[in-house]
Design a protein around this motif. Structure first.
Motif, PDB file in Angstrom:
ATOM      1  N   UNK A  41     -10.645  62.127 -30.017  1.00 56.81           N
ATOM      2  CA  UNK A  41     -11.989  61.603 -29.728  1.00 56.81           C
ATOM      3  C   UNK A  41     -11.958  60.100 -29.517  1.00 56.81           C
ATOM      4  N   UNK A  42     -11.264  59.386 -30.407  1.00 63.05           N
ATOM      5  CA  UNK A  42     -11.190  57.932 -30.282  1.00 63.05           C
ATOM      6  C   UNK A  42     -10.344  57.503 -29.091  1.00 63.05           C
ATOM      7  N   UNK A  43      -9.314  58.287 -28.770  1.00 67.00           N
ATOM      8  CA  UNK A  43      -8.504  57.976 -27.595  1.00 67.00           C
ATOM      9  C   UNK A  43      -9.326  58.131 -26.317  1.00 67.00           C
ATOM     10  N   UNK A  44     -10.145  59.191 -26.251  1.00 65.04           N
ATOM     11  CA  UNK A  44     -11.010  59.390 -25.086  1.00 65.04           C
ATOM     12  C   UNK A  44     -12.028  58.264 -24.965  1.00 65.04           C
ATOM     13  N   UNK A  45     -12.582  57.835 -26.109  1.00 61.43           N
ATOM     14  CA  UNK A  45     -13.541  56.722 -26.097  1.00 61.43           C
ATOM     15  C   UNK A  45     -12.877  55.426 -25.642  1.00 61.43           C
ATOM     16  N   UNK A  46     -11.637  55.213 -26.063  1.00 61.93           N
ATOM     17  CA  UNK A  46     -10.901  54.004 -25.664  1.00 61.93           C
ATOM     18  C   UNK A  46     -10.635  53.993 -24.171  1.00 61.93           C
ATOM     19  N   UNK A  81     -12.625  55.019 -38.504  1.00 60.59           N
ATOM     20  CA  UNK A  81     -11.535  55.976 -38.729  1.00 60.59           C
ATOM     21  C   UNK A  81     -11.764  56.810 -39.982  1.00 60.59           C
ATOM     22  N   UNK A  82     -11.888  56.155 -41.140  1.00 62.31           N
ATOM     23  CA  UNK A  82     -12.076  56.895 -42.383  1.00 62.31           C
ATOM     24  C   UNK A  82     -13.416  57.617 -42.407  1.00 62.31           C
ATOM     25  N   UNK A  83     -14.447  56.979 -41.856  1.00 64.13           N
ATOM     26  CA  UNK A  83     -15.755  57.620 -41.814  1.00 64.13           C
ATOM     27  C   UNK A  83     -15.721  58.913 -41.007  1.00 64.13           C
ATOM     28  N   UNK A  84     -15.079  58.889 -39.837  1.00 62.68           N
ATOM     29  CA  UNK A  84     -15.001  60.086 -38.993  1.00 62.68           C
ATOM     30  C   UNK A  84     -14.084  61.143 -39.607  1.00 62.68           C
ATOM     31  N   UNK A  85     -12.952  60.731 -40.195  1.00 63.50           N
ATOM     32  CA  UNK A  85     -12.054  61.699 -40.826  1.00 63.50           C
ATOM     33  C   UNK A  85     -12.736  62.418 -41.988  1.00 63.50           C
ATOM     34  N   UNK A  86     -13.409  61.650 -42.833  1.00 62.25           N
ATOM     35  CA  UNK A  86     -14.103  62.246 -43.978  1.00 62.25           C
ATOM     36  C   UNK A  86     -15.280  63.098 -43.511  1.00 62.25           C
ATOM     37  N   UNK A  87     -15.980  62.629 -42.467  1.00 57.45           N
ATOM     38  CA  UNK A  87     -17.088  63.401 -41.916  1.00 57.45           C
ATOM     39  C   UNK A  87     -16.603  64.750 -41.367  1.00 57.45           C
ATOM     40  N   UNK A 223      -8.404  50.163 -31.833  1.00 56.64           N
ATOM     41  CA  UNK A 223      -7.773  50.076 -33.148  1.00 56.64           C
ATOM     42  C   UNK A 223      -7.941  51.369 -33.925  1.00 56.64           C
ATOM     43  N   UNK A 224      -9.116  51.984 -33.805  1.00 58.87           N
ATOM     44  CA  UNK A 224      -9.359  53.256 -34.486  1.00 58.87           C
ATOM     45  C   UNK A 224      -8.446  54.355 -33.950  1.00 58.87           C
ATOM     46  N   UNK A 225      -8.141  54.317 -32.649  1.00 59.94           N
ATOM     47  CA  UNK A 225      -7.215  55.297 -32.073  1.00 59.94           C
ATOM     48  C   UNK A 225      -5.839  55.188 -32.711  1.00 59.94           C
ATOM     49  N   UNK A 226      -5.351  53.959 -32.876  1.00 55.60           N
ATOM     50  CA  UNK A 226      -4.043  53.748 -33.503  1.00 55.60           C
ATOM     51  C   UNK A 226      -4.065  54.201 -34.964  1.00 55.60           C
ATOM     52  N   UNK A 227      -5.122  53.840 -35.676  1.00 53.14           N
ATOM     53  CA  UNK A 227      -5.235  54.203 -37.093  1.00 53.14           C
ATOM     54  C   UNK A 227      -5.328  55.713 -37.273  1.00 53.14           C
ATOM     55  N   UNK A 228      -6.185  56.350 -36.483  1.00 50.81           N
ATOM     56  CA  UNK A 228      -6.356  57.806 -36.609  1.00 50.81           C
ATOM     57  C   UNK A 228      -5.099  58.553 -36.189  1.00 50.81           C
ATOM     58  N   UNK A 229      -4.333  57.996 -35.231  1.00 53.52           N
ATOM     59  CA  UNK A 229      -3.062  58.623 -34.844  1.00 53.52           C
ATOM     60  C   UNK A 229      -2.071  58.557 -36.012  1.00 53.52           C
ATOM     61  N   UNK A 230      -2.011  57.413 -36.697  1.00 56.64           N
ATOM     62  CA  UNK A 230      -1.118  57.289 -37.846  1.00 56.64           C
ATOM     63  C   UNK A 230      -1.463  58.283 -38.944  1.00 56.64           C
ATOM     64  N   UNK A 231      -2.757  58.454 -39.214  1.00 60.33           N
ATOM     65  CA  UNK A 231      -3.182  59.412 -40.239  1.00 60.33           C
ATOM     66  C   UNK A 231      -2.868  60.842 -39.796  1.00 60.33           C
ATOM     67  N   UNK A 232      -3.159  61.158 -38.535  1.00 59.30           N
ATOM     68  CA  UNK A 232      -2.960  62.524 -38.040  1.00 59.30           C
ATOM     69  C   UNK A 232      -1.486  62.897 -37.995  1.00 59.30           C
ATOM     70  N   UNK A 233      -0.630  61.986 -37.528  1.00 56.82           N
ATOM     71  CA  UNK A 233       0.796  62.303 -37.402  1.00 56.82           C
ATOM     72  C   UNK A 233       1.442  62.439 -38.779  1.00 56.82           C
ATOM     73  N   UNK A 234       0.866  61.768 -39.787  1.00 55.14           N
ATOM     74  CA  UNK A 234       1.409  61.883 -41.142  1.00 55.14           C
ATOM     75  C   UNK A 234       0.997  63.189 -41.817  1.00 55.14           C
TER      76      UNK A 234
END
Length: 349
Positions: A41-46, A81-87, A223-234
């Motif tokens: 979602x964040x990558x598409x927005x970027x 990032x954290x808001x969308x992940x938790x949501x 920045x959120x795309x990079x952060x969310x990718x790090x969380x997702x890949x982990x």
């Protein structure tokens, strides 16, 4: 027709947000991982916003200091990032209707956070201050009602009703037995909205040092795309979880990334310019109505009495805070006018 455009705009805005909750829930029901969804979602927005921002605001690009960049990075991490992940986790555990209902407490939580940070004042000796305090208490009561009370479930006709009655029976059993999961989802949703409110409160000071609104939003998405990718890949190592395909997953990603981020950004700015932020905030309950109706007909979600009562309490708390804030603003404007008239009289004399 010009006078009706803001009303049509807020209906469209809240319809888009209702579609966001419905498509996100449908994607999760279809097996899509929440963390992967947020990254896409964040990558598409970027991809949508960055070229647009550079094209429109490149000539007026403000300087970006290291300190400001760090602030924007933290804003993106907590507020997006954290808001969308938790949501997303909360949406998996609960329903689209509850997600829309809890969104109504965003202005109340934002005011409460601004109060804690010293950006707002609460004067309990005035009717406006009492109304704002009552709104916070009513909002809290609404959240507790959503989390702890379900009551009877209402079943309405939906598009899959005739062919999947067995699925409905299983869904009802799950809905009535998974109280602990429901409470967990409500707590996660409240945390997500709190991060969102904190993001709204702290944006103002950052925008003073980086006033380019469109580039500011595009940079946060990047920045959120990079952060969310790090969380997702982990957290998500299975390659199958990352596949989109021509299905509801791709539609949900494209819709949330482009339509929600792009169209609503412009429409909300236009409505605030024409009618002010209070007018936009007062339209939030439309989101709950649209989401509750569509989730019942399209996703075949059961609507409980607790969801209805909790949603009504959240709406009442929202309007109480907005009424107090509006009255307080009118009094401040009146005092300002009176002061100017006094100074003008002295100068004239």
């Amino acid at each position: 027709m010009d006078s009706k455009k803001p009303y049509l705009a807020i209906i469209l805005i809240q319809s888009i947000y209702a579609g966001m909750f419905l498509l996100s829930k449908a994607a999760f029901n279809g097996g899509m991982n929440n963390f992967v969804f947020v990254f896409y979602r964040q990558a598409a927005a970027t991809i949508f916003l960055v070229p647009l921002a550079l094209f429109l605001e490149w000539k007026s690009l403000p300087p970006l200091s290291f300190g400001t960049f760090c602030k924007i990075f933290l804003l993106s991490l907590f507020g997006i990032t954290l808001s969308l992940d938790i949501n997303g986790l909360a949406l998996v555990y609960t329903s689209a209707s509850l997600a829309a209902a809890t969104t109504n407490c965003l202005p109340v939580i934002t005011f409460f956070l601004a109060l804690l940070l010293g950006m707002e004042a609460l004067r309990l000796k005035t009717s406006a201050g009492i109304a704002k305090l009552a709104g916070i208490i009513i909002c809290l009561a609404g959240v507790l009602t959503l989390a702890l009370y379900k009551g009877p479930h209402f079943e309405v006709f939906c598009l899959r009703h005739l062919s999947q009655q067995t699925h409905h029976a299983q869904t009802l059993d799950t809905a009535t037995s998974s109280g602990l999961t429901w409470i967990k989802g409500c707590i996660l949703k409240l945390i997500s909205v709190t991060f969102w409110g904190l993001w709204l409160v702290l944006q103002g000071p950052v925008l003073k040092s980086y006033p380019s609104m469109l580039l500011f939003t595009a940079l946060q998405c990047f920045l959120s795309s990079i952060q969310s990718f790090g969380i997702a890949i982990a957290l998500v190592r299975d390659p199958y979880e990352w596949r989109l395909g021509w299905n509801v997953r791709l539609v949900a990603v494209a819709y949330c990334g482009v339509v929600v981020t792009g169209v609503t950004y412009y429409l909300q700015s236009w409505v605030v310019e024409k009618k002010g932020p209070v007018f936009l905030a007062m339209s939030t309950p439309l989101n709950l109505i649209f989401t509750m109706l569509c989730s019942a007909f399209l996703l075949c979600e059961f609507t409980s009495l607790g969801s209805v009562v909790g949603g009504l309490l959240l709406i009442a708390g929202l309007y109480s805070v907005l009424w107090g804030k509006t009255k307080e603003q009118k009094l401040m404007n009146q005092n300002c006018v009176d002061k100017e008239c006094t100074e003008l009289t002295i100068v004239t004399a």
